[in-house]
Design a protein around this motif. Sequence first.
Motif, PDB file in Angstrom:
ATOM      1  N   ILE A  44      35.557   5.355 -17.755  1.00  0.00           N
ATOM      2  CA  ILE A  44      35.180   3.937 -17.702  1.00  0.00           C
ATOM      3  C   ILE A  44      35.038   3.378 -19.115  1.00  0.00           C
ATOM      4  N   GLY A  45      34.439   4.163 -19.985  1.00  0.00           N
ATOM      5  CA  GLY A  45      34.229   3.709 -21.347  1.00  0.00           C
ATOM      6  C   GLY A  45      35.509   3.513 -22.127  1.00  0.00           C
ATOM      7  N   LYS A  46      36.607   4.112 -21.695  1.00  0.00           N
ATOM      8  CA  LYS A  46      37.882   4.034 -22.414  1.00  0.00           C
ATOM      9  C   LYS A  46      38.837   2.986 -21.840  1.00  0.00           C
ATOM     10  N   LEU A  47      38.377   2.184 -20.908  1.00  0.00           N
ATOM     11  CA  LEU A  47      39.254   1.202 -20.276  1.00  0.00           C
ATOM     12  C   LEU A  47      39.781   0.202 -21.303  1.00  0.00           C
ATOM     13  N   LYS A  48      41.086  -0.116 -21.211  1.00  0.00           N
ATOM     14  CA  LYS A  48      41.747  -1.063 -22.101  1.00  0.00           C
ATOM     15  C   LYS A  48      42.368  -2.186 -21.282  1.00  0.00           C
ATOM     16  N   LEU A  49      42.361  -3.400 -21.836  1.00  0.00           N
ATOM     17  CA  LEU A  49      42.905  -4.560 -21.137  1.00  0.00           C
ATOM     18  C   LEU A  49      44.427  -4.574 -21.185  1.00  0.00           C
ATOM     19  N   GLU A  50      45.033  -5.165 -20.143  1.00  0.00           N
ATOM     20  CA  GLU A  50      46.483  -5.335 -20.089  1.00  0.00           C
ATOM     21  C   GLU A  50      46.816  -6.569 -19.270  1.00  0.00           C
ATOM     22  N   THR A  51      48.053  -6.943 -19.237  1.00  0.00           N
ATOM     23  CA  THR A  51      48.444  -8.174 -18.552  1.00  0.00           C
ATOM     24  C   THR A  51      48.581  -7.969 -17.040  1.00  0.00           C
ATOM     25  N   SER A  52      48.470  -9.093 -16.307  1.00  0.00           N
ATOM     26  CA  SER A  52      48.675  -9.151 -14.851  1.00  0.00           C
ATOM     27  C   SER A  52      47.541  -8.471 -14.075  1.00  0.00           C
ATOM     28  N   THR A  53      47.617  -8.654 -12.736  1.00  0.00           N
ATOM     29  CA  THR A  53      46.570  -8.125 -11.857  1.00  0.00           C
ATOM     30  C   THR A  53      47.204  -7.570 -10.588  1.00  0.00           C
ATOM     31  N   ALA A  54      47.203  -6.252 -10.449  1.00  0.00           N
ATOM     32  CA  ALA A  54      47.838  -5.603  -9.291  1.00  0.00           C
ATOM     33  C   ALA A  54      46.768  -5.074  -8.337  1.00  0.00           C
ATOM     34  N   ILE A  55      46.126  -5.987  -7.625  1.00  0.00           N
ATOM     35  CA  ILE A  55      45.050  -5.582  -6.710  1.00  0.00           C
ATOM     36  C   ILE A  55      45.603  -4.742  -5.559  1.00  0.00           C
ATOM     37  N   GLY A  56      46.723  -5.191  -4.986  1.00  0.00           N
ATOM     38  CA  GLY A  56      47.318  -4.440  -3.879  1.00  0.00           C
ATOM     39  C   GLY A  56      47.657  -3.020  -4.287  1.00  0.00           C
ATOM     40  N   GLU A  57      48.233  -2.846  -5.481  1.00  0.00           N
ATOM     41  CA  GLU A  57      48.583  -1.509  -5.958  1.00  0.00           C
ATOM     42  C   GLU A  57      47.334  -0.648  -6.151  1.00  0.00           C
ATOM     43  N   ALA A  58      46.243  -1.273  -6.585  1.00  0.00           N
ATOM     44  CA  ALA A  58      44.988  -0.523  -6.776  1.00  0.00           C
ATOM     45  C   ALA A  58      44.500   0.050  -5.451  1.00  0.00           C
ATOM     46  N   ILE A  59      44.570  -0.749  -4.387  1.00  0.00           N
ATOM     47  CA  ILE A  59      44.128  -0.272  -3.074  1.00  0.00           C
ATOM     48  C   ILE A  59      45.028   0.849  -2.577  1.00  0.00           C
ATOM     49  N   PHE A  60      46.348   0.693  -2.739  1.00  0.00           N
ATOM     50  CA  PHE A  60      47.264   1.749  -2.314  1.00  0.00           C
ATOM     51  C   PHE A  60      47.027   3.042  -3.105  1.00  0.00           C
ATOM     52  N   THR A  61      46.804   2.933  -4.411  1.00  0.00           N
ATOM     53  CA  THR A  61      46.549   4.109  -5.243  1.00  0.00           C
ATOM     54  C   THR A  61      45.262   4.809  -4.825  1.00  0.00           C
ATOM     55  N   SER A  62      44.245   4.031  -4.505  1.00  0.00           N
ATOM     56  CA  SER A  62      42.970   4.604  -4.066  1.00  0.00           C
ATOM     57  C   SER A  62      43.111   5.312  -2.721  1.00  0.00           C
TER      58      SER A  62
END
Length: 317
Positions: free
Chosen positions: A153-171
Amino acid sequence: MFLSPLYLLLLIPVAALAAVYLVLQARRKSYVARFSNVELLGSFAPRRPGWRRHLTFALLLIALIVLSLGTARPAGTVRVPRERATVMLDIDVSLSMEATDVLPSRIATAKKAGQQFVDLLPKRINLGLVSFGGQANLLQPPTLNRAAVKSSIGKLKLETSTAIGEAIFTSLQAIQTFSESTTRKGEKPPPSRIVLLSDGSNTVGRSLTSAIAAAKKAGVQVSTIAFGTPTGTVTIDGRVQPVPADDTALHEIAAETGGSFHTAASEQELKSVYQNIGSQIGYTTSHRDISRRYFFAGLLVLMGAAAAAMLWSGRLV
């Protein structure tokens, strides 16, 4: 509720005893009314403190009722820690999370609160981590290693766009893989939950509709937390761009999958939300036999009735 409700039939003879007592009292009053010489009656049957006699019987009746209820094994609802469960924490790392409408910034607050959630979650619960911007990345598969999750969590880096659907599928994929590797044949997979933090709508990757359908098919609830306020802004290439929090999509995800939706406009509010979700995930409700309390209370009242009888009449019967 009662675990052995058939024993509630014991209340019938208790009710019958109360009815007999009332009939006897009515007959006694009738007998007194028919006696022509009340003063002579007083010499044969001295006046007795009636209310005390009634109180003694009332205590006896209450004791019998409580003991009868105890025999039926009353059950109370208690919170019981889950023995097993899997939680995936999905954190949005899109550029809009750099907005400072939630001080010091959305992403900084999300990191800190995410680490607090790691500490709040019961230690027996397996926790995984997914970050999502332009794509979803499984940073930590479900694990009991809290230090590893907090470090990621402490190493999270920002990037462009928002892939909410992909996050749910990955989880969902991480949950399935973990369940298959840890669940014995014939056993029921442990309950699972996804906790998703985001400030915007889905912009790339698979649609929310397909992600919601997949979560419902897998029986996994998705609880969402909307970050930021309607007035959030970020500076990109020297230009100030508005990035208002979009609650609509996140509310839909939670509602459709049976999860809970929250808004977190400050660090303190977010901590409260995490505590609530952690409690929901880490505990379940169970019915536990509390008949011992009824037996104890019934015996106390019964001893009170016996003491009253001895005190006021010098005998138990």
